[in-house]
Write an enzyme that holds these catalytic residues in place. Structure first.
Site, PDB file in Angstrom:
ATOM      1  CG  ASN A  61      41.320  36.674  55.317  1.00 57.72           C
ATOM      2  OD1 ASN A  61      42.257  37.361  54.446  1.00 57.72           O
ATOM      3  ND2 ASN A  61      41.083  35.552  55.012  1.00 57.72           N
TER       4      ASN A  61
ATOM      5  CB  SER B 198      44.721  35.678  39.070  1.00 58.06           C
ATOM      6  OG  SER B 198      45.784  36.532  40.028  1.00 58.06           O
ATOM      7  CB  SER B 199      49.379  35.143  37.747  1.00 59.75           C
ATOM      8  OG  SER B 199      49.710  36.244  38.449  1.00 59.75           O
TER       9      SER B 199
ATOM     10  CD  GLN C 280      42.931  39.973  41.790  1.00 61.63           C
ATOM     11  OE1 GLN C 280      42.391  39.198  41.971  1.00 61.63           O
ATOM     12  NE2 GLN C 280      44.178  40.571  42.230  1.00 61.63           N
TER      13      GLN C 280
ATOM     14  CG  ASP D 242      49.804  34.106  49.644  1.00 61.87           C
ATOM     15  OD1 ASP D 242      49.196  33.953  50.786  1.00 61.87           O
ATOM     16  OD2 ASP D 242      49.257  34.017  48.431  1.00 61.87           O
TER      17      ASP D 242
END
Length: 474
Positions: A297, A13-14, A305, A238
């Site tokens: 996961n 998202s960013s 969000q 990440d």
């Protein structure tokens, strides 16, 4: 003069540019640039705008120049599984599809025609998720076979950006393992599997470990951003970077990398490719120094969000958390149900699940958030029990790192549902882990344990007891 290291951390998202330096034995972080990200529909496919993202990477580098804080090195991490195929002129073939796109529907069956699921897991140890690269490549093979034939190389998204900066192609290990095409025994591509699936083996380039130097900026990039810099491979996945920032050296530690996804697991020296592990849907992703992240996961804060984005009133995550904590609704949903992967409306998806399972239907933002937070915490509780059963170990503390460490209400619930102590922080775990690899490469730290000790002293960590009460433990 301060020595700076730059992490470019791009999430779903960013993205942001985080500069780090050392002062009085502590790591200091400064966000210098932030930009939005997200998938957009193109030709009926959910895609990433990699051209715009690369422009944003360069924009952030220009800000470093303007601030007079020139990094000695930089590294880029992103989400996993997505990639680009490059032709002989290094141009992208086709659209850069995102993992939430539906093109992989049914591709698992195409893969299993060549190799059964059990045999595939035994070879790779990777959790079956329909968006894994193996299924994405099968979708290309089925629908656009000419792209695979024309491809000269494949690069995962962060590897592609680092190639654009340096002109050097490196395929980084932690992200490569998420393709479901790497052997946990050899730590290299499983070329026999690649041939079996009919993929073009020449596109799978040599795998490099975190800490490997990619190269320096090309002359064109130097001229555009105003300086030169060494690009180093971090754990480009990440989660791989976030787990490096878990502030403990206890080998018997369990973590949750809490962000858009919740990745819950432990670090191990060897992969567990057993059928028991497969049935419990655990994965063995490659980590720093050939460690394995044995984890599950879980859908994560993507659900919150999405609800925040949809809700008519503009609220912060803290406000949503606060409202949720006051609700008494007991409805729960299965966070890992496919209906929550990419619904047109997350609010409707949660309400529909509750309606169809004969539970109270949440109406307010507080009720909807309470259902999601409680469901996540319940899932954490089930997952830790599975990990304890599979490993034969017990764990007394859960280390929550990433943005979700800020969600105090979720941390309280996590402690209550798991009956474990919770250590929450650091919140900027991915950027910190990215920078840690750069600092290890540069000799700031001599070992990962030394780096993790420093991380624990450098950033705020909040502690909760087994009943969810925050305490002042140091």
């Amino acid at each position: 003069m301060d020595k700076y290291y730059l992490a470019v951390d791009i999430g779903a998202s960013s993205g942001r540019h985080m500069l780090a330096s050392m002062k009085d034995g502590k790591m200091q972080l400064e966000e210098v640039y932030r930009f939005p990200n997200g998938m957009t529909e193109k030709n009926g496919t959910l895609c990433w705008d990699v051209e715009r993202l690369f422009t944003e990477i360069k924009n952030g580098l220009k800000v470093c120049k303007e601030l007079g804080k020139i990094p000695v090195s930089m590294a880029i991490d992103t989400w996993a599984v997505d990639y680009v195929l490059l032709d002989e002129n290094d141009k992208i073939l086709g659209d850069t599809a995102g993992y939430r796109d539906s093109r992989t529907n049914g591709m698992d069956e195409k893969v299993y025609e060549k190799i059964p699921l059990g045999a595939l897991y035994a070879r790779t140890g990777i959790q079956k998720q329909i968006f894994n690269t193996i299924y994405q490549l099968m979708a290309v093979k089925e629908n656009y076979p000419e792209q695979l034939e024309q491809a000269e190389s494949m690069l995962m998204i962060p590897d592609y950006f680092q190639f654009l900066l340096t002109g050097v192609k490196k395929m980084e290990y932690t992200n490569a393992t998420t393709t479901q095409l790497v052997s946990p025994q050899t730590k290299d591509w499983d070329y026999e599997l690649i041939d079996l699936l009919g993929f073009n083996r020449k596109i799978f380039k040599e795998i490099s470990m975190p800490g490997t130097v990619v190269g320096n900026f090309t002359k064109e990039i130097q001229e555009e951003v105003g300086f030169d810099c060494t690009v180093v491979l971090p754990a480009t996945h990440d989660t791989g970077s976030a787990v490096l920032a878990v502030p403990t050296n206890d080998d018997n530690a369990i973590y949750i990398s809490s962000g858009t996804w919740s990745l819950m697991g432990i670090e191990r020296k060897d992969a567990d490719c057993s059928m028991e592990s497969m049935r419990a849907n655990f994965t063995n992703e490659g980590g720093y120094d050939y460690r394995f992240r044995f984890l599950k996961n879980i859908m994560g804060l993507w659900m919150i969000q999405s609800v925040k984005k949809e809700w008519k009133e503009e609220l912060s995550f803290a406000q949503i958390c606060e409202q949720a904590s006051k609700e008494e609704i007991t409805s729960l949903v299965d966070c890992n149900d496919d209906c929550f992967l990419a619904p047109k409306s997350m609010i409707e998806a949660v309400q529909t699940f509750c309606r169809e399972s004969n539970q109270q239907i949440p109406e307010t933002i507080g009720e909807i958030a309470a259902v999601i937070y409680n469901s996540l915490a319940k899932c954490y509780g089930e997952t830790i029990r599975e990990i304890e059963e599979i490993t034969g170990n017990t764990y007394d503390t859960i280390y929550v790192v990433g943005g979700g460490a800020n969600a105090g209400y979720l941390n309280e619930l996590t402690a209550k549902y798991t009956k474990k102590k919770v250590s929450a922080g650091p919140t900027e775990a991915t950027a910190i882990g990215n920078i840690t690899v750069q600092m290890l490469h540069d000799g700031v730290f001599t070992s990962l344990p030394e780096a993790r000790t420093c991380i624990g002293k450098s950033f705020d960590i909040r502690h909760y007891d087994e009943n969810g009460n925050e305490n002042q433990e140091v």
